[in-house]
Write an enzyme that holds these catalytic residues in place. Sequence first.
Site, PDB file in Angstrom:
ATOM      1  N   HIS A 295     -30.999  30.446   5.614  1.00 45.72           N
ATOM      2  CA  HIS A 295     -30.771  31.079   4.305  1.00 45.72           C
ATOM      3  C   HIS A 295     -30.440  30.146   3.193  1.00 45.72           C
ATOM      4  O   HIS A 295     -29.858  28.970   3.434  1.00 45.72           O
ATOM      5  CB  HIS A 295     -29.536  31.845   4.573  1.00 45.72           C
ATOM      6  CG  HIS A 295     -29.621  32.918   5.599  1.00 45.72           C
ATOM      7  ND1 HIS A 295     -30.505  34.121   5.569  1.00 45.72           N
ATOM      8  CD2 HIS A 295     -29.249  32.796   6.821  1.00 45.72           C
ATOM      9  CE1 HIS A 295     -30.432  34.621   6.717  1.00 45.72           C
ATOM     10  NE2 HIS A 295     -29.710  33.738   7.698  1.00 45.72           N
TER      11      HIS A 295
ATOM     12  N   GLN B 106     -35.255  31.206  11.062  1.00 46.39           N
ATOM     13  CA  GLN B 106     -35.123  31.289   9.625  1.00 46.39           C
ATOM     14  C   GLN B 106     -33.766  30.388   9.178  1.00 46.39           C
ATOM     15  O   GLN B 106     -33.178  29.684  10.043  1.00 46.39           O
ATOM     16  CB  GLN B 106     -34.609  33.038   9.516  1.00 46.39           C
ATOM     17  CG  GLN B 106     -33.347  33.274  10.003  1.00 46.39           C
ATOM     18  CD  GLN B 106     -32.832  34.443  10.184  1.00 46.39           C
ATOM     19  OE1 GLN B 106     -31.793  34.777   9.465  1.00 46.39           O
ATOM     20  NE2 GLN B 106     -33.532  35.577  10.432  1.00 46.39           N
TER      21      GLN B 106
ATOM     22  N   HIS C  10     -31.757  28.763  12.538  1.00 43.51           N
ATOM     23  CA  HIS C  10     -31.207  29.623  13.388  1.00 43.51           C
ATOM     24  C   HIS C  10     -32.219  30.779  13.684  1.00 43.51           C
ATOM     25  O   HIS C  10     -33.146  31.053  12.878  1.00 43.51           O
ATOM     26  CB  HIS C  10     -29.854  30.270  12.990  1.00 43.51           C
ATOM     27  CG  HIS C  10     -29.715  30.977  11.874  1.00 43.51           C
ATOM     28  ND1 HIS C  10     -29.870  30.446  10.554  1.00 43.51           N
ATOM     29  CD2 HIS C  10     -29.852  32.288  11.630  1.00 43.51           C
ATOM     30  CE1 HIS C  10     -29.978  31.419   9.764  1.00 43.51           C
ATOM     31  NE2 HIS C  10     -29.814  32.624  10.330  1.00 43.51           N
TER      32      HIS C  10
END
Length: 380
Positions: A123, A121, A288
């Site tokens: 963000h 993922q 990450h």
Amino acid sequence: MSDKLFNVIGGAQNYAWGKHGASSAVAQFAHNNDPSFPIDESKPYAELWMGTHPSVPTYKAVVSTTETGVVTKTKGETLRSIITAKPEENLGSKVIAKFGAKDEIPFLFKVLSIEKVLSIQAHPDKSLGAQLRKADPAHYPDANHKPEMAIAVTDFEAFCGFKPLKQIDHLLQTIPEFRELIGEQIVKEFHDEVQPEKKDDENNKKLLQKVFGKLMRTPEDQIASYAEKLVARTKSQPELFGDVLADLIQRLNVQFPNDIGLFCGCLMLNHCNLKKGEAIFLQARDPHAYISGDIMECMAASDNVIRAGFTPKFKDVEVLVNCLTYSYNDVEQQKLQAAKFSRGSGAANFALYDPPIDEFSVLQISFDGVSELLVMKAQL
Ligand SMILES: NNC(=O)[C@@H](O)[C@H](O)[C@H](O)COP(=O)(O)O
Ligand SMILES: [Zn+2]
């Protein structure tokens, strides 16, 4: 006790990757804080949230003692409603001016207890967070960015950031399944043009994005057949990978069989091991995935996750491929060193985890193993 310092009852998330029952630090912390918190040995306890994010409310604990001296806690009003009622008093004018909100604290604090690898993922940063919230509110619960920091409570391992380019080039040259998935043309271009010694180089990042993008856009059935061969090769020719990487691929394949994460995580991202007290900081748009262990995690107040592998949840591959920083570094550079806390005094030990963002710093106060407190404050 000041009415500004009070006990709270956080909320647990039972994501499938969490440790089960009382083995979970989340279940232990939640139950120690609130003895009425039930622990079901068959359930995963993945995250304990403490903050004002609407997805998982935190409550002020109403503490009472029975005639027989038994202390009980019940949920009082939410932390969000307490802050909203007196924002100036509870947040202070500087925090309100800096972050613009009068109903929330700028950070979200969690305990994570990890049995299975989390999603590959990243963000969003603030502009992408706002775009995603507007375009796809079902999958993006707020409009904020989500830089985050993980502090290891037990031995902890994670994927964080792209491997040094020389290592990726070596794996492209030596692992047939990886080489074939990316294709001769891009493999050759990467090998001929990349300049690993150059830090933060735009052309290096473009070449890295070409490799990652080609991989991530491969149809799932093709990935599965190549992944099966990759896992077999870690057993027939472990020397091509090295023991640690061969073991990691086999271990994660048991959790997510023939998943794209075996390529984009294991072969492209740094495998980072942290001892208790060590920390990593992930900027927005850094790739990450946490792999195992128990951590304290602090982040800007957001739950926006852009996923692409090792997960049954919604995957937003194009958004991920197009948003990443494509920065590359060796593992040690990913770690955040704790700093001395000059204002600390007395018998306690202080460690300040102070990432390069405004929303939070984390101060660890320990009394020679008697107890440890983690305190956050918004940097102003
Ligand atoms: N890196 N850690 C985080 O961002 C946590 O705060 C998130 O809540 C988890 O990543 C969510 O993981 P899944 O999407 O369930 O795989
Ligand atoms: Zn994350």
